[in-house]
Design a protein around this motif. Structure first.
Motif, mmCIF file in Angstrom:
data_model
loop_
_atom_site.group_PDB
_atom_site.id
_atom_site.type_symbol
_atom_site.label_atom_id
_atom_site.label_comp_id
_atom_site.label_asym_id
_atom_site.label_seq_id
_atom_site.Cartn_x
_atom_site.Cartn_y
_atom_site.Cartn_z
ATOM 1 N N GLU A 1 0.656 -1.162 0.036
ATOM 2 C CA GLU A 1 -0.099 0.001 -0.210
ATOM 3 C C GLU A 1 0.788 1.375 0.065
ATOM 4 O O GLU A 1 0.615 2.283 -0.522
ATOM 5 C CB GLU A 1 -0.900 -0.059 1.094
ATOM 6 N N TYR A 2 2.178 1.253 0.550
ATOM 7 C CA TYR A 2 2.829 2.217 0.638
ATOM 8 C C TYR A 2 4.234 1.683 0.911
ATOM 9 O O TYR A 2 4.530 0.731 1.427
ATOM 10 C CB TYR A 2 2.580 3.401 1.885
ATOM 11 N N THR A 3 5.292 2.902 0.870
ATOM 12 C CA THR A 3 6.733 2.669 1.016
ATOM 13 C C THR A 3 6.838 3.582 2.257
ATOM 14 O O THR A 3 6.208 4.453 2.435
ATOM 15 C CB THR A 3 7.665 2.681 -0.292
ATOM 16 N N LEU A 4 8.073 3.259 2.958
ATOM 17 C CA LEU A 4 8.302 4.108 4.064
ATOM 18 C C LEU A 4 8.682 5.518 3.434
ATOM 19 O O LEU A 4 8.446 6.457 4.242
ATOM 20 C CB LEU A 4 9.752 3.315 4.689
ATOM 21 N N ALA A 5 9.339 5.742 2.306
ATOM 22 C CA ALA A 5 9.502 7.035 1.779
ATOM 23 C C ALA A 5 8.378 7.748 1.701
ATOM 24 O O ALA A 5 8.336 8.869 1.975
ATOM 25 C CB ALA A 5 10.570 6.919 0.544
ATOM 26 N N GLU A 6 7.460 6.989 0.993
ATOM 27 C CA GLU A 6 6.036 7.666 0.660
ATOM 28 C C GLU A 6 5.520 8.230 2.115
ATOM 29 O O GLU A 6 4.866 9.180 2.216
ATOM 30 C CB GLU A 6 5.065 6.812 -0.004
ATOM 31 N N TYR A 7 5.713 7.319 3.144
ATOM 32 C CA TYR A 7 4.834 7.598 4.329
ATOM 33 C C TYR A 7 5.458 8.863 4.951
ATOM 34 O O TYR A 7 5.083 9.779 5.666
ATOM 35 C CB TYR A 7 5.110 6.529 5.354
ATOM 36 N N VAL A 8 7.140 8.984 5.211
ATOM 37 C CA VAL A 8 7.530 10.114 5.601
ATOM 38 C C VAL A 8 7.527 11.391 4.845
ATOM 39 O O VAL A 8 7.109 12.517 5.412
ATOM 40 C CB VAL A 8 9.076 9.718 5.464
ATOM 41 N N GLN A 9 7.293 11.261 3.726
ATOM 42 C CA GLN A 9 6.904 12.463 2.618
ATOM 43 C C GLN A 9 5.349 12.994 3.176
ATOM 44 O O GLN A 9 5.144 14.243 3.259
ATOM 45 C CB GLN A 9 6.904 12.085 1.096
ATOM 46 N N LYS A 10 4.556 12.138 3.248
ATOM 47 C CA LYS A 10 3.068 12.400 3.805
ATOM 48 C C LYS A 10 3.128 13.191 5.024
ATOM 49 O O LYS A 10 2.541 13.981 5.422
ATOM 50 C CB LYS A 10 2.381 11.417 3.542
ATOM 51 N N LYS A 11 3.685 12.407 5.836
ATOM 52 C CA LYS A 11 3.797 12.874 7.298
ATOM 53 C C LYS A 11 4.490 14.173 7.575
ATOM 54 O O LYS A 11 3.913 15.198 8.276
ATOM 55 C CB LYS A 11 4.444 11.843 8.234
ATOM 56 N N ASN A 12 5.518 14.441 6.985
ATOM 57 C CA ASN A 12 6.417 15.608 6.996
ATOM 58 C C ASN A 12 5.465 16.710 6.471
ATOM 59 O O ASN A 12 5.563 17.830 7.096
ATOM 60 C CB ASN A 12 7.819 15.520 6.337
ATOM 61 N N PHE A 13 4.787 16.724 5.503
ATOM 62 C CA PHE A 13 3.888 17.680 4.795
ATOM 63 C C PHE A 13 2.893 18.097 5.909
ATOM 64 O O PHE A 13 2.780 19.107 6.074
ATOM 65 C CB PHE A 13 3.422 17.040 3.393
ATOM 66 N N ARG B 1 2.848 17.366 9.126
ATOM 67 C CA ARG B 1 3.416 18.058 10.201
ATOM 68 C C ARG B 1 3.847 19.549 9.818
ATOM 69 O O ARG B 1 3.752 20.298 10.968
ATOM 70 C CB ARG B 1 4.255 17.254 10.858
ATOM 71 N N THR B 2 4.368 19.745 8.738
ATOM 72 C CA THR B 2 4.782 21.255 8.368
ATOM 73 C C THR B 2 3.576 22.121 8.444
ATOM 74 O O THR B 2 3.630 23.003 8.587
ATOM 75 C CB THR B 2 5.511 21.277 7.133
ATOM 76 N N GLN B 3 2.605 21.758 7.465
ATOM 77 C CA GLN B 3 1.341 22.324 7.444
ATOM 78 C C GLN B 3 0.305 22.805 8.550
ATOM 79 O O GLN B 3 -0.233 23.456 8.600
ATOM 80 C CB GLN B 3 0.518 21.815 6.024
ATOM 81 N N HIS B 4 0.491 21.480 9.284
ATOM 82 C CA HIS B 4 -0.681 21.567 10.255
ATOM 83 C C HIS B 4 0.362 21.155 11.575
ATOM 84 O O HIS B 4 -0.223 19.851 12.000
ATOM 85 C CB HIS B 4 -1.636 20.448 9.943
ATOM 86 N N PRO B 5 0.994 21.746 12.268
ATOM 87 C CA PRO B 5 1.822 21.217 13.392
ATOM 88 C C PRO B 5 0.700 20.884 14.516
ATOM 89 O O PRO B 5 -0.385 21.615 14.885
ATOM 90 C CB PRO B 5 2.470 22.614 13.946
#
Length: 417
Positions: free
Chosen positions: A211-223, A225-229
Motif C-alpha cells: 500500500e505504501y513505502t516508508l519513503a512515501e509515508y515520511v513524505q506525507k507525514k512531514n508535509f 506536520r509542516t502544514q498542520h503542526p
C-alpha cells in the motif's frame, strides 16, 4: 520523481535534529502486534530508554531516502546488544513498536522489508561485468536496476520504478512477463546474482501490491506536520488503531495507504468547518431583494443549526468525491475523523470518546437502534431530538448517527431543517 525522492531524503535527514519522522506521535495501542506477542514482549523487561536511544542512533547513521530495507538491516545489525532477540529479528522490530518508538504504519513497512530480506543470500556476487554497447530497451532497464541497487537505491522504490518503466510501453505488463526477462538479463550478465535474487524475492512477496513505502509515508507525514503542526504531540488515540472495516488495516494505516497528503488535508478541513458550525452560537438565513438589500431573515434554533451543519457536511463529503484530487472517490466519515485527528483538529479524548460508542459506526443498524445507545449513556431522547449545547464530543457521535442513517425519522413539520 527524482525531485520528490530528493525532497523526501532532505526531510528525513533534517528532521532528525529535533525528532525523527518515524516517531510514534498519534497511536496508542498497536493494531499490528497481537495480544500474545505483546505479552511475550512484556516478559522481556526491556529498558525502553536504552532501546530508543539505540534506535535513534541507527536513524542518524541511516542517511539518504527513508528506506525500510536499509533501516531494517542497520537496526537488526545491533541485535547482539540484545541477547533476548538473538535469532529473532522480527521480534526486535515488533519491540520497537511495542515500546512506542515507532507507529504501526512504520512497523508494517519494516516487517514487510524483513520478510523479503530474510530469504535473500547477501553473500551472492554483487559485481557486474561491462555491458555490450548495443542493448535492447528491456535489458537496459535491468542493468539500470542493478546499478541503482549497487549505489544503495531502496529495493521497494527501485522495483516500482522498474515496473513503471515497463508499463510505459506496455500498459498490461505483469509480473508473469517480468519473470522470463529477469532470467534473460541474468544469462546476459546484465544483472548481478544478488540483484536477481532480490527481484525474485520482491516478486514472491508481492512488493508491487504494498500500500505504501516508508519513503512515501515520511513524505506525507512531514508535509502534514509542516502544514498542520500538532498542538499536543503527546496525545495518542485508540480509535485510529482500530480496524477500518474489513481492510485488515487500522484507520490510520488506511489513511496513509489510500490517501495523499493533500487529500488528508482536504478531509481534515471538512471536519474543521463542521466543528466551527456546530459551535456557532447563531446561524441566520438572509433573503435579499434585487437591490441587494436584506428584506427578511430567519435565525435558526439549536436543532435547526444542527440539521443545517449535517446537511452541509453531507454536501461537502459529496463535493470531495468530485474534487480533482479524489477523482470520484467518496471518503467515509471515519476517514475524515482520522484525518482531523492527524491534523490536530480533534483531540484524542474527543475521538476516543466517540469511538467507544461502537454501535454508531455500524451502518446496518437503524437510527433508533443507534439512538438507544445514546439514550442509555446520556439519559433521554431529548439528546436525540433537540441537541442541547452539550459540547463537541457528543455532537460528533450524533453526526455519526446521522451520516450512517438510512431510515431517518421525518423532521418536525415546523422546522426549516
Amino acid at each position: 520523481m527524482r525531485y520528490t525522492a530528493l525532497y523526501t531524503a532532505l526531510l528525513f535527514t533534517s528532521t532528525l535534529a529535533w525528532s525523527h519522522p518515524l516517531l510514534n506521535d498519534r497511536e496508542e495501542s498497536s493494531f499490528v502486534i497481537g495480544t500474545r506477542t505483546a505479552r511475550n514482549l512484556d516478559r522481556l523487561n526491556l529498558d525502553a530508554e536504552t532501546f530508543k536511544a539505540d534506535f535513534l542512533e541507527t536513524l542518524k547513521e541511516t542517511t539518504g531516502e527513508a528506506c525500510s530495507f536499509t533501516l531494517v538491516r542497520n537496526w537488526t545489525n545491533k541485535i547482539e546488544r540484545y541477547p533476548e532477540f538473538r535469532g529473532n529479528k522480527e521480534q526486535m522490530l515488533q519491540a520497537t513498536r511495542h515500546l512506542g518508538i515507532v507507529d504501526d504504519v512504520v512497523l508494517r513497512s519494516l516487517l514487510q522489508a524483513h520478510w523479503v530480506q530474510k530469504d535473500i543470500n547477501t553473500r551472492l556476487d554483487d559485481t557486474l561485468a561491462p555491458a555490450p554497447e548495443e542493448l535492447s530497451v528491456e535489458m537496459k532497464r535491468f542493468k539500470e536496476f542493478s546499478d541503482k541497487r549497487k549505489r544503495g537505491k531502496c529495493l521497494s522504490e527501485n522495483y516500482k520504478e522498474l515496473m513503471s518503466a515497463f508499463r510505459q510501453t506496455d500498459k498490461n505488463f505483469t509480473v508473469s512477463k517480468l519473470k522470463p526477462l529477469i532470467v534473460e538479463a541474468s544469462r546476459a550478465n546484465l544483472i548481478t546474482d544478488l540483484a536477481k535474487e532480490e527481484l525474485d524475492e520482491a516478486i514472491k512477496d508481492s512488493i508491487g501490491t504494498w500500500e505504501y513505502t516508508l519513503a512515501e509515508y515520511v513524505q506525507k507525514k512531514n508535509f502534514l506536520r509542516t502544514q498542520h503542526p500538532i498542538p499536543r504531540s503527546e496525545e495518542r488515540s485508540e480509535f485510529v488503531t482500530k480496524e477500518a472495516g474489513n481492510t485488515k488495516l487500522s484507520h490510520r494505516q488506511k489513511l496513509f495507504a489510500q490517501y495523499s497528503s493533500i487529500q488528508i488535508s482536504l478531509m481534515g478541513n471538512v471536519i474543521k468547518k463542521l466543528k466551527t458550525r456546530l459551535e456557532s452560537p447563531r446561524i441566520d438565513i438572509l433573503i435579499y431583494d434585487d437591490q441587494d438589500t436584506v428584506i427578511e431573515s430567519f435565525t435558526l434554533d439549536p436543532m435547526e443549526r444542527f440539521r443545517f451543519a449535517i446537511r452541509i457536511l453531507r454536501k461537502e463529503m459529496k463535493i470531495l468525491s468530485t474534487n480533482n484530487y479524489f477523482q470520484g472517490r467518496q471518503p467515509q466519515y471515519t476517514d475524515l475523523m482520522a484525518a482531523a485527528f492527524e491534523m490536530g483538529i480533534v483531540t484524542a479524548v474527543e475521538l476516543d470518546q466517540v469511538a467507544k460508542l461502537e454501535e454508531i459506526w455500524n451502518p446496518t443498524r437503524t437510527f433508533w437502534d443507534k439512538a438507544s445507545v445514546w439514550v442509555r449513556l446520556f439519559g433521554s431522547t431529548l439528546s436525540i431530538v433537540i441537541p442541547p449545547p452539550f459540547g463537541f464530543v457528543p455532537t460528533l457521535a450524533i453526526v455519526a448517527i446521522e451520516i450512517f442513517n438510512r431510515d431517518q425519522p421525518q423532521d418536525d413539520q415546523h422546522s426549516l431543517f
